[in-house]
Design an enzyme around this catalytic site. Structure first.
Site, short mmCIF file in Angstrom:
data_model
loop_
_atom_site.label_atom_id
_atom_site.label_comp_id
_atom_site.label_asym_id
_atom_site.label_seq_id
_atom_site.Cartn_x
_atom_site.Cartn_y
_atom_site.Cartn_z
N GLY A 194 -0.54 51.07 16.92
CA GLY A 194 -1.08 50.49 18.16
C GLY A 194 -0.47 49.13 18.46
O GLY A 194 -1.16 48.20 18.86
N TYR A 199 -17.76 54.52 18.16
CA TYR A 199 -16.77 53.47 17.89
C TYR A 199 -17.18 52.64 16.68
O TYR A 199 -16.39 52.43 15.75
CB TYR A 199 -16.59 52.57 19.12
CG TYR A 199 -15.76 51.34 18.84
CD1 TYR A 199 -14.37 51.41 18.75
CD2 TYR A 199 -16.36 50.09 18.64
CE1 TYR A 199 -13.61 50.28 18.48
CE2 TYR A 199 -15.61 48.96 18.36
CZ TYR A 199 -14.24 49.05 18.29
OH TYR A 199 -13.48 47.92 18.01
#
Ligand code: NDP
Length: 317
Positions: A9, A188
């Site tokens: 990422g 999450y």
């Protein structure tokens, strides 16, 4: 000879700035492990990462095949691996129905935890071969994993339960690790608890025998990153201001990236099993400290069970 770090990422936010900070030292070659090659190249150029100090290799964490392919592609570069940073994550607070990974798992846990879990397991072999004096594996955490801290008190709180969803194979209709109803914000936070538990279990299993340093960190509230792109537009506008002027938790992407770079490269952070934080209220030149993690994230039995079940889900066991 430069050391090599893989950062997942690295196409935006904290990961991009960490890549830049490490490349700028002149001592690190950065492998940017990203799902969008063109975007990553553009991002690297925009923030000015020196041309000869990075390589971009495709990685989609929401596909276990892609993770395996990435490891092969990395190995074929012939580079040694000296540090791995598991940084990529998605957060989709507003979705009503779950999204699914290529392998049929709920997308945020699949991306943030399962993809990284497989990557860590495979790349452990590469890290073991590193000739660096202090090979490291760093996994990004977050304050919202931890109800002991103010930032972690806002509901819904993370809770892996007894891992019933994982026990059941984690395919539809199972969407949550605890086997309960789908809740995207909790998904999450659960995935970030898994990140910390994975770091702890890696440390317990492999630190002594390999000398690799395993750690996590909370870089501060980086309220401007694309992590919040799927939130209400008004939230995206107000959240950075709230963090800047009310809570004092605001950290720039650049400073957060530098913190990650420190945990990767600075001798002061060569302590395994630690979770580093700079606190919730930011002050100039604030020093880091070892932060206690949540009760759930320090539960050794849960870490072991999560490891076994995750290994099954990613096809390692
Ligand atoms: P960003 O959204 O800016 O960056 C997330 C990165 O993850 C992007 O590069 C994104 O790629 C990548 N990514 C998402 N899905 C996949 C996938 N399937 N395969 C490969 N890469 C993927 O977020 P941040 O920089 O804010 O977050 C980085 C880390 O920091 C996360 O682990 C987050 O939990 C943690 N963190 C962030 C905080 C914050 O306040 N922002 C606070 C505490 C922790 P693409 O560009 O293609 O979308």
């Amino acid at each position: 000879q430069k050391s090599t770090v893989v950062i997942t990422g690295a196409s935006s936010g904290v990961g991009l700035q960490a890549a830049k900070a490490l490349a700028q030292t002149g001592q690190w070659h950065v492998v940017m492990a990203c799902r969008d090659l063109a975007k990553t190249e553009q991002a690297a150029q925009t923030v000015g990462i020196p041309q000869d100090s990075y390589t971009i290799i495709h990685l989609d964490l929401a596909s276990l095949d892609s993770v395996r392919q990435f490891v092969q592609d990395f190995r074929s570069t012939g580079k040694s691996l000296d540090a791995l940073v598991c940084n990529a994550a998605i957060y989709m607070p507003l979705i009503k129905e779950p999204l699914w990974s290529v392998d049929g798992y709920e997308l945020s846990v699949a991306t943030n935890h399962l993809g990284h879990f497989l990557l860590c397991n495979l790349m452990l072999e590469d890290l073991k071969k590193s000739s660096a004096s202090e090979p490291r594996l760093v996994i990004l955490g977050t304050v919202t994993h931890n109800p002991k801290e103010l930032g972690g008190k806002i509901p819904p709180r993370p809770d892996l339960g007894n891992l019933q969803g994982f026990e059941a194979g984690f395919k539809a209709p199972h969407t949550m690790i605890d086997g309960k109803k789908f809740e995207p914000v909790k998904a999450y936070k659960d995935s970030k608890v898994c990140n910390v538990l994975t770091m702890k279990e890696l440390h317990r299993r492999y630190h002594e025998s390999t000398g690799i340093t395993f750690s996590s960190l909370y870089p501060g509230c980086v309220a401007t990153t694309a992590l919040f792109r799927d939130h209400y537009p008004l939230f995206q506008k107000l959240f950075p201001l709230f963090q800047k002027y009310i809570t004092g938790g605001y950290v720039s992407e650049e400073d957060a990236g530098k913190r990650v770079a420190e945990v990767v490269a600075d001798p002061a952070y060569n302590e395994s099993g630690m979770y580093w934080s700079w606190g919730n209220r930011q002050k100039k030149d604030r020093k880091s400290f070892v932060q206690e993690v949540s009760n759930e994230a320090s539960d050794d039995d849960k870490a072991k069970r999560l490891w076994e079940l995750s290994a099954k889900l990613v096809g390692l066991a």
